[in-house]
Design an enzyme around this catalytic site. Structure first.
Site, PDB file in Angstrom:
ATOM      1  NE  ARG A 133      18.794 -78.829   8.403  1.00  0.00           N
ATOM      2  CZ  ARG A 133      17.907 -78.173   7.642  1.00  0.00           C
ATOM      3  NH1 ARG A 133      17.947 -78.276   6.337  1.00  0.00           N
ATOM      4  NH2 ARG A 133      17.006 -77.410   8.210  1.00  0.00           N
ATOM      5  NE  ARG A 166      12.626 -76.287  12.000  1.00  0.00           N
ATOM      6  CZ  ARG A 166      11.856 -75.315  11.483  1.00  0.00           C
ATOM      7  NH1 ARG A 166      10.757 -74.937  12.110  1.00  0.00           N
ATOM      8  NH2 ARG A 166      12.181 -74.743  10.364  1.00  0.00           N
ATOM      9  NE  ARG A 177       8.559 -75.741   7.282  1.00  0.00           N
ATOM     10  CZ  ARG A 177       9.854 -75.507   7.119  1.00  0.00           C
ATOM     11  NH1 ARG A 177      10.259 -74.711   6.151  1.00  0.00           N
ATOM     12  NH2 ARG A 177      10.734 -76.065   7.915  1.00  0.00           N
ATOM     13  NE  ARG A 187       9.251 -70.675   7.754  1.00  0.00           N
ATOM     14  CZ  ARG A 187      10.491 -71.125   7.534  1.00  0.00           C
ATOM     15  NH1 ARG A 187      11.314 -70.448   6.769  1.00  0.00           N
ATOM     16  NH2 ARG A 187      10.916 -72.220   8.098  1.00  0.00           N
ATOM     17  CE  LYS A 198      18.687 -72.813   5.356  1.00  0.00           C
ATOM     18  NZ  LYS A 198      18.221 -72.502   6.721  1.00  0.00           N
TER      19      LYS A 198
HETATM   20  P1  AMP Z   1      14.083 -76.882   6.208  1.00  0.00           P
HETATM   21  O1  AMP Z   1      12.961 -76.710   5.241  1.00  0.00           O
HETATM   22  O2  AMP Z   1      15.441 -76.727   5.579  1.00  0.00           O
HETATM   23  O3  AMP Z   1      13.914 -76.020   7.427  1.00  0.00           O
HETATM   24  O4  AMP Z   1      14.034 -78.388   6.712  1.00  0.00           O
HETATM   25  C1  AMP Z   1      12.911 -78.896   7.410  1.00  0.00           C
HETATM   26  C2  AMP Z   1      13.258 -80.233   8.039  1.00  0.00           C
HETATM   27  O5  AMP Z   1      13.601 -81.180   7.016  1.00  0.00           O
HETATM   28  C3  AMP Z   1      14.455 -80.231   8.978  1.00  0.00           C
HETATM   29  O6  AMP Z   1      14.093 -79.811  10.294  1.00  0.00           O
HETATM   30  C4  AMP Z   1      14.879 -81.692   8.927  1.00  0.00           C
HETATM   31  O7  AMP Z   1      13.999 -82.500   9.695  1.00  0.00           O
HETATM   32  C5  AMP Z   1      14.631 -82.050   7.466  1.00  0.00           C
HETATM   33  N1  AMP Z   1      15.840 -81.786   6.648  1.00  0.00           N
HETATM   34  C6  AMP Z   1      15.967 -80.859   5.650  1.00  0.00           C
HETATM   35  N2  AMP Z   1      17.198 -80.891   5.123  1.00  0.00           N
HETATM   36  C7  AMP Z   1      17.882 -81.855   5.790  1.00  0.00           C
HETATM   37  C8  AMP Z   1      19.206 -82.357   5.733  1.00  0.00           C
HETATM   38  N3  AMP Z   1      20.112 -81.851   4.870  1.00  0.00           N
HETATM   39  N4  AMP Z   1      19.550 -83.356   6.581  1.00  0.00           N
HETATM   40  C9  AMP Z   1      18.660 -83.888   7.440  1.00  0.00           C
HETATM   41  N5  AMP Z   1      17.396 -83.445   7.577  1.00  0.00           N
HETATM   42  C10 AMP Z   1      16.998 -82.439   6.753  1.00  0.00           C
END
Ligand code: AMP
Length: 194
Positions: free
Chosen positions: A89, A146, A134, A128, A14
């Site tokens: 989400r 996740r 991260r 990654r 994404k």
């Molecule tokens: P991402 O970078 O999209 O993989 O998000 C990393 C982490 O941020 C996720 O595993 C969640 O802990 C948190 N996170 C990101 N977006 C959301 C969302 N829309 N709702 C809840 N938690 C989020």
């Protein structure tokens, strides 16, 4: 306005594709994960709260996430449109986004969902994790949580947009350029105003 939800499990690509789409269609990229990570770096109150969920691969509570996203949209009042990456989400988040955008006389144009097998996701995320810095990419247990959170809480968000005829599944396997072409074609063919 062109408002795109870029959807898919962690590791689907994404972020990579959002960066390219933003350039092509002149949109503002809002990645809730990136915004949380900036807050963690800045040691803000929001960052400290988000970190406790993110480190385990769980979702940050809806109330906090929705408020943050809405304030980011409001900061970009002259935007021609948005790419929402990593949001919504949960069903709650999609409902809140719909009401919020309605209040601004706009709506989601299309959800583009990147389709990638679970085996490939784990491979990509571990790779990654070697250079992203991260913590949630470096630990296989967190990665697996996740993906499980995605399957249990997030996958259902696709139904919300399917019911509105806004859902487009995109094959997420191939080169970055191939996938980008598929996404661009889907946008151009979806009857959306660019
Ligand atoms: P991402 O970078 O999209 O993989 O998000 C990393 C982490 O941020 C996720 O595993 C969640 O802990 C948190 N996170 C990101 N977006 C959301 C969302 N829309 N709702 C809840 N938690 C989020």
């Amino acid at each position: 306005m062109l408002n795109i939800v870029l959807f898919g499990p962690p590791g689907a690509g994404k972020g990579t594709q959002a960066a390219k789409l933003v350039d092509k269609y002149n949109l503002v990229h809002l990645s809730t994960g990136d915004i949380f990570r900036e807050n963690i770096k800045g040691k803000t109150e929001l960052g400290i709260l988000a970190k406790s969920y993110m480190d385990d691969g769980n979702l940050v509570p809806d109330e906090v996430t929705i408020k943050m996203l809405e304030s980011e949209v409001d900061k970009n009042s002259s935007a021609k449109g948005f790419i929402f990456d990593g949001f919504p989400r949960t069903t709650n988040q999609s409902e809140a986004l719909e009401v919020f955008l309605e209040g601004k006389n706009t709506s989601i144009s299309v959800m583009l969902a990147l389709d990638v097998s679970e085996q490939e996701l784990i491979k990509r995320l571990l790779l990654r994790g070697k250079h992203s810095g991260r913590a949630d990419d470096a630990n296989e247990e967190v990665i697996s949580n996740r993906i499980s959170v995605y399957n249990k809480q997030t996958a259902v968000v696709a139904d919300f947009y399917t019911n509105q005829n806004k859902f487009e599944k995109i094959d997420g396997i191939g080169s970055v350029e191939e996938i980008f072409d598929r996404l661009s074609n889907a946008i151009n063919n979806h009857n959306v105003t660019v």
